[in-house]
Design a protein around this motif. Structure first.
Motif, short mmCIF file in Angstrom:
data_model
loop_
_atom_site.label_atom_id
_atom_site.label_comp_id
_atom_site.label_asym_id
_atom_site.label_seq_id
_atom_site.Cartn_x
_atom_site.Cartn_y
_atom_site.Cartn_z
N ARG A 48 0.84 -1.20 0.00
CA ARG A 48 0.00 0.00 0.00
C ARG A 48 0.87 1.25 0.00
O ARG A 48 1.92 1.28 0.65
CB ARG A 48 -0.90 0.03 1.24
N ARG A 49 0.41 2.28 -0.68
CA ARG A 49 1.17 3.52 -0.77
C ARG A 49 1.44 4.14 0.59
O ARG A 49 2.43 4.84 0.77
CB ARG A 49 0.43 4.54 -1.65
N TYR A 54 6.62 0.60 1.45
CA TYR A 54 6.09 0.55 0.08
C TYR A 54 7.13 1.00 -0.95
O TYR A 54 7.30 0.37 -2.00
CB TYR A 54 4.82 1.39 -0.04
N ASP A 55 7.82 2.09 -0.67
CA ASP A 55 8.80 2.61 -1.64
C ASP A 55 9.90 1.59 -1.92
O ASP A 55 10.38 1.47 -3.05
CB ASP A 55 9.41 3.92 -1.15
N ARG A 58 8.28 -1.20 -4.13
CA ARG A 58 8.03 -0.84 -5.52
C ARG A 58 9.33 -0.88 -6.32
O ARG A 58 9.32 -1.14 -7.52
CB ARG A 58 7.31 0.51 -5.63
N SER A 88 -3.21 0.91 -7.71
CA SER A 88 -3.42 2.11 -8.51
C SER A 88 -2.93 1.96 -9.94
O SER A 88 -3.22 2.80 -10.78
CB SER A 88 -2.69 3.29 -7.86
N ASN A 91 2.67 1.90 -9.83
CA ASN A 91 3.67 1.42 -8.87
C ASN A 91 5.07 1.30 -9.46
O ASN A 91 6.05 1.70 -8.82
CB ASN A 91 3.24 0.05 -8.34
#
Length: 292
Positions: A48-49, A54-55, A58, A88, A91
């Motif tokens: 999830r963002r 998350y970073d 991704r 979304s 990503n």
């Protein structure tokens, strides 16, 4: 024109014609990339963002997509399209992605969703970061489409996302040749599709997961994609016989009532909807409409 000039002009025309033929006959590969099946992801916050890691994940997702691209290039691919297929659909990091590919981001209103962009011009489809269907034992972040869906079946066959995505590829006579994700989806895909190359980057142990090192996972993905694409004759498009009966089970009465409003949908059981269509794209349109 003297003979020397004539021969040079003729040679130039032959080279141009040859290059054109090579371009038309080149290997074209579609790569759909999800996130729950990427190496290391184990918690919902990982994908999830708003999650603190998350970073990082991704970046891992982009690197595993690159491993698949490298494998495709090694097998002779001349055109590669990467479809961001998670959440979304924003990503994958464009600057990090291998420059020998094109990236499709964000969603459209069509039925293809994770397979947006595929058509009959492709030779093969590859799935990276995929996961098992909702409720699969020892799956890592297993689900089907969204948290509201508990089961999807087509003609009585239970479908993970990889299954109905393979049906959409099969609609265009494109075989799915490779899948990377957790062990649960690798097992599920083999049982469903038959001959398909897989790499299990992790294995679920209850709510935990035993993971390969990311570098090892990428090495295996790269090698697996190359091996699959070098042996295309071993794989067949996934198809079922028409008519197609889609059965969808949702979690709440509210969602069932909303889904039953889709033209042609019928309530056939407890929190269950059924739709019968003439082709794969019709039932996938219904699937999307019944979940709104």
């Amino acid at each position: 024109m003297n003979k020397l000039l004539f021969k040079g002009a003729l040679l130039s025309l032959m080279l141009v014609g040859s290059a054109g033929a090579q371009s038309q006959d080149g290997l074209k590969v579609f790569i759909s990339v999800d996130m729950e099946g990427i190496t290391g992801t184990v918690n919902v916050d990982d994908v999830r963002r708003t999650g603190k890691d998350y970073d990082y994940f991704r970046q891992t997702m982009t690197r595993e997509a690159n491993a698949a691209i490298e494998g495709a290039l090694a097998a002779g691919a001349t055109e590669i399209v990467v479809r961001d297929s998670h959440g979304s659909a924003l990503n994958l990091l464009p600057e990090m992605l291998n420059r020998n590919s094109k990236l499709l981001r964000d969603w459209s209103d069509g039925p293809m969703v994770m397979m947006e962009g595929i058509d009959a011009s492709y030779d093969a489809a590859v799935y990276i970061g995929y996961h098992a269907s909702a409720g699969t034992p020892n799956s890592v972040l297993g689900h089907t489409s969204s948290g509201d869906v508990t089961n999807v079946s087509v003609n009585g066959i239970r479908m993970p996302e990889a299954g109905y995505n393979a049906l959409m590829a099969g609609h265009y006579d494109v075989p799915v040749v490779f899948i990377a994700g957790d062990k649960a989806i690798c097992d599920e895909a083999k049982a469903l599709l038959g001959n398909v190359e897989t790499v299990a980057v992790k294995e679920g142990i209850g709510q935990a997961a035993l993971n390969l090192h990311p570098e090892v996972a990428r090495e295996q993905i790269r090698a697996g994609v190359e091996r699959a694409l070098r042996n295309l004759d071993n794989y067949k498009p996934y198809k079922l016989r028409a008519p197609y009966t889609l059965t969808l089970t949702l979690k709440t009465e509210k969602n069932i009532n909303k889904g039953a409003l889709y033209p042609g949908a019928k309530r056939t059981g407890d929190w269950e909807l059924t739709y019968v269509g003439k082709d794969v794209l019709e039932i996938m349109s219904a699937y999307k409409g019944m979940r709104r």
